[in-house]
Enzyme design. Sequence first.
Site, short mmCIF file in Angstrom:
data_model
loop_
_atom_site.label_atom_id
_atom_site.label_comp_id
_atom_site.label_asym_id
_atom_site.label_seq_id
_atom_site.Cartn_x
_atom_site.Cartn_y
_atom_site.Cartn_z
CG HIS A 101 -1.88 -1.16 1.23
ND1 HIS A 101 -3.24 -0.98 1.37
CD2 HIS A 101 -1.70 -2.50 1.11
CE1 HIS A 101 -3.85 -2.16 1.35
NE2 HIS A 101 -2.92 -3.09 1.19
CD GLU A 103 -2.09 4.69 2.87
OE1 GLU A 103 -3.25 5.10 3.01
OE2 GLU A 103 -1.78 3.80 2.04
CB CYS A 128 -7.64 0.42 3.26
SG CYS A 128 -6.01 -0.33 3.37
CB CYS A 131 -3.12 1.87 5.33
SG CYS A 131 -2.58 1.22 3.75
#
Length: 298
Positions: A101, A103, A128, A131
Amino acid sequence: MQNRFLDSITQLDKPLATALAPLLHEQFCGHIDANQFAMLVKASGKPEEQVLMDLLPIAAALANPPISEFYVGAIAKGASGDLYMGGNLELPGEALFHSVHAEQSAISHAWLSGEIEIVDIIVNYSPCGHCRQFMNELFNGSNIKIHLPQQETKALSHYLPYGFSPADLDVTLPLLCKREKEFSLNSDDPMIIEAVDQAGLSYAPYTDSNAAVVLETMDGATFCGRYAENAAFNPSMQPMQMALSNLIRHNRQYSEIKRAVLVESSEGKISLVGATMDALHAIAAIELEHIVVEPTPT
C-alpha cells in the site's frame, strides 16, 4: 526530469512546478529534505499543508499497480521535517496479499532512511483498514496526523478508534524505534553482509523472525527491504515487498535484477522463504539465495 513525472508536474501551479522541477532528476526517489521542502513552500506562496497536498500527484507517480491501475500516492513527514514519498505496488499475476500500500511504501521509505518518528501522513485517498493498522504500529502512532484532500486533518486515533497496538502485546519499542540485533556470519560478500546488517535492523517482536532482502541490479546497485511485523499479524510488511518498493521508487525495472538474497534468523518462529520466492518469481527469472544466521550470544 524523469519521464514518470511529466504528467503529474503539469497538475501543479506554475511557481511550485518551477521550484520542484530541478529536484526531479534521475536520482530522485521521492525524498525531499526539510530545507528543500521549506524552499518549495516559500516558492509556492501557499501554506505548508496545502503544498503537501499539491505534492501528492508526484508521490502517485511512484506507484506501480498493474492489476488495479489505481494510483495511490502517500507522503510520510518525519520528525526531522523530511518528506518520504511512496506509491502502491502490485505484483502482476500474483495474489493481492503481495501488494504494497502507498502508506506502507512511504513509511518503509522513511524507516530505511533512518527516520525514527512519523508525524504526518498525507495521502490522496482515505487509508484503508490495513493501512490504519500498519500505521498504528509506529512509535506514537495514534497521534500521527492524517491529511486527506478536502477533509479536516485528524489524528490516526480518529480513523482507528479503540485500536489494537504493540502495547496490547507488551511490546514497548514499536516500529521505527532504534533497535538492533547482532547476527554471526563469516562472509566477505558485500551483498550478504548488507543483508545481515539489515536483518539486524528489522522489526519482528512477535515471532523473532528477523529478516531482510537485498536485491542487486545489473550495474551493481543494491536495494534492501526489512521485515516489519504488525500486532494484528496480517498487515506485516514482507522484506521482499519492501525491497521491490524501494527498487521501483528508484525508477529501476524488475528486469534489471540479477541477484536476490534473503537472510533470516535461526531463532524465528516462522520462515519467510516461501512468500519471498513467490514474490521474486513473479517478477524475475532468478533463484533466491536463502541464508539462515545465528544470533550473536549476548
